[in-house]
Design a protein around this motif. Sequence first.
Motif, PDB file in Angstrom:
ATOM      1  N   ASN A 187       0.933  -1.185  -0.081  1.00  0.00           N
ATOM      2  CA  ASN A 187      -0.068  -0.033  -0.008  1.00  0.00           C
ATOM      3  C   ASN A 187       0.974   1.143  -0.144  1.00  0.00           C
ATOM      4  N   VAL A 188       2.047   1.224  -0.264  1.00  0.00           N
ATOM      5  CA  VAL A 188       2.954   2.377  -0.330  1.00  0.00           C
ATOM      6  C   VAL A 188       3.729   2.420  -1.763  1.00  0.00           C
ATOM      7  N   LEU A 189       3.216   3.590  -2.462  1.00  0.00           N
ATOM      8  CA  LEU A 189       3.971   3.812  -3.767  1.00  0.00           C
ATOM      9  C   LEU A 189       5.007   4.991  -3.522  1.00  0.00           C
ATOM     10  N   LEU A 233       7.967  13.669  -7.997  1.00  0.00           N
ATOM     11  CA  LEU A 233       6.844  14.195  -7.222  1.00  0.00           C
ATOM     12  C   LEU A 233       7.016  15.034  -6.005  1.00  0.00           C
ATOM     13  N   ASN A 234       7.665  14.229  -5.000  1.00  0.00           N
ATOM     14  CA  ASN A 234       7.606  14.768  -3.521  1.00  0.00           C
ATOM     15  C   ASN A 234       8.807  14.454  -2.809  1.00  0.00           C
ATOM     16  N   HIS A 235       9.978  14.590  -3.793  1.00  0.00           N
ATOM     17  CA  HIS A 235      11.366  14.632  -2.798  1.00  0.00           C
ATOM     18  C   HIS A 235      12.162  15.326  -4.209  1.00  0.00           C
ATOM     19  N   ALA A 256       4.207  18.605   4.130  1.00  0.00           N
ATOM     20  CA  ALA A 256       5.253  19.357   3.402  1.00  0.00           C
ATOM     21  C   ALA A 256       4.920  19.066   1.958  1.00  0.00           C
ATOM     22  N   SER A 257       4.749  17.754   1.698  1.00  0.00           N
ATOM     23  CA  SER A 257       4.710  17.457   0.188  1.00  0.00           C
ATOM     24  C   SER A 257       3.671  17.934  -0.722  1.00  0.00           C
ATOM     25  N   GLY A 258       2.692  18.553  -0.194  1.00  0.00           N
ATOM     26  CA  GLY A 258       1.386  19.213  -0.877  1.00  0.00           C
ATOM     27  C   GLY A 258       2.018  20.472  -1.447  1.00  0.00           C
ATOM     28  N   VAL A 280      -4.930  15.365  12.378  1.00  0.00           N
ATOM     29  CA  VAL A 280      -4.644  14.597  11.333  1.00  0.00           C
ATOM     30  C   VAL A 280      -3.583  13.456  11.759  1.00  0.00           C
ATOM     31  N   GLU A 281      -4.164  12.096  11.259  1.00  0.00           N
ATOM     32  CA  GLU A 281      -3.350  10.937  11.533  1.00  0.00           C
ATOM     33  C   GLU A 281      -2.474  10.855  10.099  1.00  0.00           C
ATOM     34  N   SER A 282      -1.004  10.818  10.483  1.00  0.00           N
ATOM     35  CA  SER A 282      -0.288  10.671   9.127  1.00  0.00           C
ATOM     36  C   SER A 282      -0.319   9.078   8.709  1.00  0.00           C
ATOM     37  N   PHE A 283      -0.511   8.825   7.394  1.00  0.00           N
ATOM     38  CA  PHE A 283      -0.427   7.681   6.860  1.00  0.00           C
ATOM     39  C   PHE A 283       0.880   7.126   6.704  1.00  0.00           C
ATOM     40  N   THR A 284       1.998   8.138   6.233  1.00  0.00           N
ATOM     41  CA  THR A 284       3.494   7.570   6.066  1.00  0.00           C
ATOM     42  C   THR A 284       4.004   7.346   7.410  1.00  0.00           C
ATOM     43  N   HIS A 285       3.555   8.307   8.438  1.00  0.00           N
ATOM     44  CA  HIS A 285       4.480   8.184   9.651  1.00  0.00           C
ATOM     45  C   HIS A 285       3.594   7.448  10.891  1.00  0.00           C
ATOM     46  N   ILE A 308      -5.841  20.634  -2.364  1.00  0.00           N
ATOM     47  CA  ILE A 308      -4.965  19.835  -3.161  1.00  0.00           C
ATOM     48  C   ILE A 308      -3.905  18.880  -2.432  1.00  0.00           C
ATOM     49  N   ASP A 309      -3.821  17.943  -2.825  1.00  0.00           N
ATOM     50  CA  ASP A 309      -2.582  16.877  -1.975  1.00  0.00           C
ATOM     51  C   ASP A 309      -1.990  15.869  -2.906  1.00  0.00           C
ATOM     52  N   ASP A 310      -0.818  15.287  -2.655  1.00  0.00           N
ATOM     53  CA  ASP A 310      -0.231  14.674  -3.457  1.00  0.00           C
ATOM     54  C   ASP A 310      -0.955  13.052  -3.538  1.00  0.00           C
ATOM     55  N   PHE A 311      -1.364  12.545  -2.293  1.00  0.00           N
ATOM     56  CA  PHE A 311      -1.805  11.385  -2.230  1.00  0.00           C
ATOM     57  C   PHE A 311      -3.117  11.615  -1.292  1.00  0.00           C
ATOM     58  N   LEU A 312      -3.864  10.523  -1.951  1.00  0.00           N
ATOM     59  CA  LEU A 312      -5.251  10.052  -1.137  1.00  0.00           C
ATOM     60  C   LEU A 312      -5.245   8.858  -0.570  1.00  0.00           C
ATOM     61  N   ALA A 313      -5.060   8.507   0.500  1.00  0.00           N
ATOM     62  CA  ALA A 313      -5.156   6.894   1.034  1.00  0.00           C
ATOM     63  C   ALA A 313      -6.354   6.687   1.949  1.00  0.00           C
ATOM     64  N   ASN A 314      -6.329   7.034   3.225  1.00  0.00           N
ATOM     65  CA  ASN A 314      -7.597   6.914   4.032  1.00  0.00           C
ATOM     66  C   ASN A 314      -8.263   7.990   4.400  1.00  0.00           C
ATOM     67  N   GLY A 315      -7.938   9.160   3.847  1.00  0.00           N
ATOM     68  CA  GLY A 315      -8.506  10.416   3.793  1.00  0.00           C
ATOM     69  C   GLY A 315      -8.487  11.175   4.960  1.00  0.00           C
ATOM     70  N   CYS A 316      -7.407  10.800   5.819  1.00  0.00           N
ATOM     71  CA  CYS A 316      -7.541  11.742   7.096  1.00  0.00           C
ATOM     72  C   CYS A 316      -6.885  13.031   6.705  1.00  0.00           C
ATOM     73  N   ALA A 317      -5.705  13.254   5.934  1.00  0.00           N
ATOM     74  CA  ALA A 317      -5.404  14.496   5.511  1.00  0.00           C
ATOM     75  C   ALA A 317      -6.408  15.417   5.085  1.00  0.00           C
ATOM     76  N   LEU A 318      -7.259  15.027   3.975  1.00  0.00           N
ATOM     77  CA  LEU A 318      -8.390  15.807   3.358  1.00  0.00           C
ATOM     78  C   LEU A 318      -9.583  15.872   4.477  1.00  0.00           C
ATOM     79  N   GLU A 321      -4.708   8.995  -6.247  1.00  0.00           N
ATOM     80  CA  GLU A 321      -5.684   8.151  -5.325  1.00  0.00           C
ATOM     81  C   GLU A 321      -5.140   6.748  -5.314  1.00  0.00           C
ATOM     82  N   LYS A 322      -5.157   6.062  -4.088  1.00  0.00           N
ATOM     83  CA  LYS A 322      -5.170   4.735  -3.836  1.00  0.00           C
ATOM     84  C   LYS A 322      -6.413   4.247  -3.776  1.00  0.00           C
ATOM     85  N   GLY A 323      -6.991   3.790  -4.915  1.00  0.00           N
ATOM     86  CA  GLY A 323      -8.558   3.338  -4.955  1.00  0.00           C
ATOM     87  C   GLY A 323      -8.761   2.435  -4.016  1.00  0.00           C
TER      88      GLY A 323
HETATM   89  P1  5GP Z   1      -4.460   9.922   4.257  1.00  0.00           P
HETATM   90  O1  5GP Z   1      -4.384  10.950   5.122  1.00  0.00           O
HETATM   91  O2  5GP Z   1      -5.240  10.001   2.867  1.00  0.00           O
HETATM   92  O3  5GP Z   1      -4.466   8.575   4.779  1.00  0.00           O
HETATM   93  O4  5GP Z   1      -2.901   9.891   3.352  1.00  0.00           O
HETATM   94  C1  5GP Z   1      -2.583  11.055   2.814  1.00  0.00           C
HETATM   95  C2  5GP Z   1      -1.249  11.643   2.997  1.00  0.00           C
HETATM   96  O5  5GP Z   1      -0.056  10.290   3.239  1.00  0.00           O
HETATM   97  C3  5GP Z   1      -0.713  12.336   1.818  1.00  0.00           C
HETATM   98  O6  5GP Z   1      -0.543  13.615   2.347  1.00  0.00           O
HETATM   99  C4  5GP Z   1       0.800  11.574   1.512  1.00  0.00           C
HETATM  100  O7  5GP Z   1       1.897  12.573   1.791  1.00  0.00           O
HETATM  101  C5  5GP Z   1       0.767  10.549   2.422  1.00  0.00           C
HETATM  102  N1  5GP Z   1       0.692   9.090   1.698  1.00  0.00           N
HETATM  103  C6  5GP Z   1      -0.450   8.371   1.565  1.00  0.00           C
HETATM  104  N2  5GP Z   1      -0.028   7.247   0.913  1.00  0.00           N
HETATM  105  C7  5GP Z   1       1.246   7.366   0.282  1.00  0.00           C
HETATM  106  C8  5GP Z   1       1.755   6.628  -0.688  1.00  0.00           C
HETATM  107  O8  5GP Z   1       1.422   5.629  -1.048  1.00  0.00           O
HETATM  108  N3  5GP Z   1       3.063   7.151  -0.952  1.00  0.00           N
HETATM  109  C9  5GP Z   1       3.544   8.320  -0.331  1.00  0.00           C
HETATM  110  N4  5GP Z   1       4.820   8.826  -0.982  1.00  0.00           N
HETATM  111  N5  5GP Z   1       2.671   9.054   0.444  1.00  0.00           N
HETATM  112  C10 5GP Z   1       1.764   8.639   0.800  1.00  0.00           C
END
Ligand code: 5GP
Length: 193
Positions: free
Chosen positions: A18-20, A26-28, A59-61, A96-101, A123-133, A155-157
């Motif tokens: 689940n991590v791309l 894009l984000n580094h 930061a990455s957005g 906001v719960e961070s998906f990556t950390h 605007i954001d770079d990724f959408l995973a579980n939607g916490c950031a949005l 978006e990770k569908g």
């Molecule tokens: P969410 O809040 O939707 O669970 O996750 C969105 C945030 O987590 C984004 O702001 C993004 O920075 C980070 N993120 C979620 N999934 C990935 C992923 O597969 N790869 C990377 N590089 N960042 C992700």
Amino acid sequence: MNFLEERILKDGVVKSSNVLKVDSFLNHQMDIELIEEIGREFKRRFANKNVTKVMTIEASGIGIAAFVAKEFGVPLVFAKKSKSINIDGDVFVAEVESFTHRNKNQVVVSKKFLHEGEHVLIIDDFLANGCALQGLISIVESAGATVEGCGIVIEKGFQIGGRAIRNMGYQVESLAIVDAMDAESGTVIFREQ
Ligand code: 5GP
């Protein structure tokens, strides 16, 4: 296949189920030509909206949202991760719960930069579980401003965020939707849009 999907297939790396990783463009390290094109594409998709402000989360957005804001000719405001307590009540706050950390952050936006009656494109770079949005949406709404839509680069569908935010009634436009990916073979499968 669109320009972003092509680039993901060329340079994206599937780190786990689940991590791309797209940190080479894009984000580094950021491919500015590509990000400029992303900015134009969001302008096209939200052309009928009255956008007065673009918002993202650090930061990455930020780098991506900057090009979107340039297209709309409006300011960009980014939510900051904050450790201090909101004693003066001068900021809008969301958790906001961070998906990556995998930790929780308070994110804040100063009341100086978000006002009642504004029309915000998130605007954001990724959408995973939607916490950031969800955090950004709650900040916009607590200001009495309107969310005009959410623009997502990838978006990770197969994760719940996209469905959850669309079910709340918001327009979510994702430039690439990954429906499945596999770390072993490196395969990425996109949703037809
Ligand atoms: P969410 O809040 O939707 O669970 O996750 C969105 C945030 O987590 C984004 O702001 C993004 O920075 C980070 N993120 C979620 N999934 C990935 C992923 O597969 N790869 C990377 N590089 N960042 C992700």
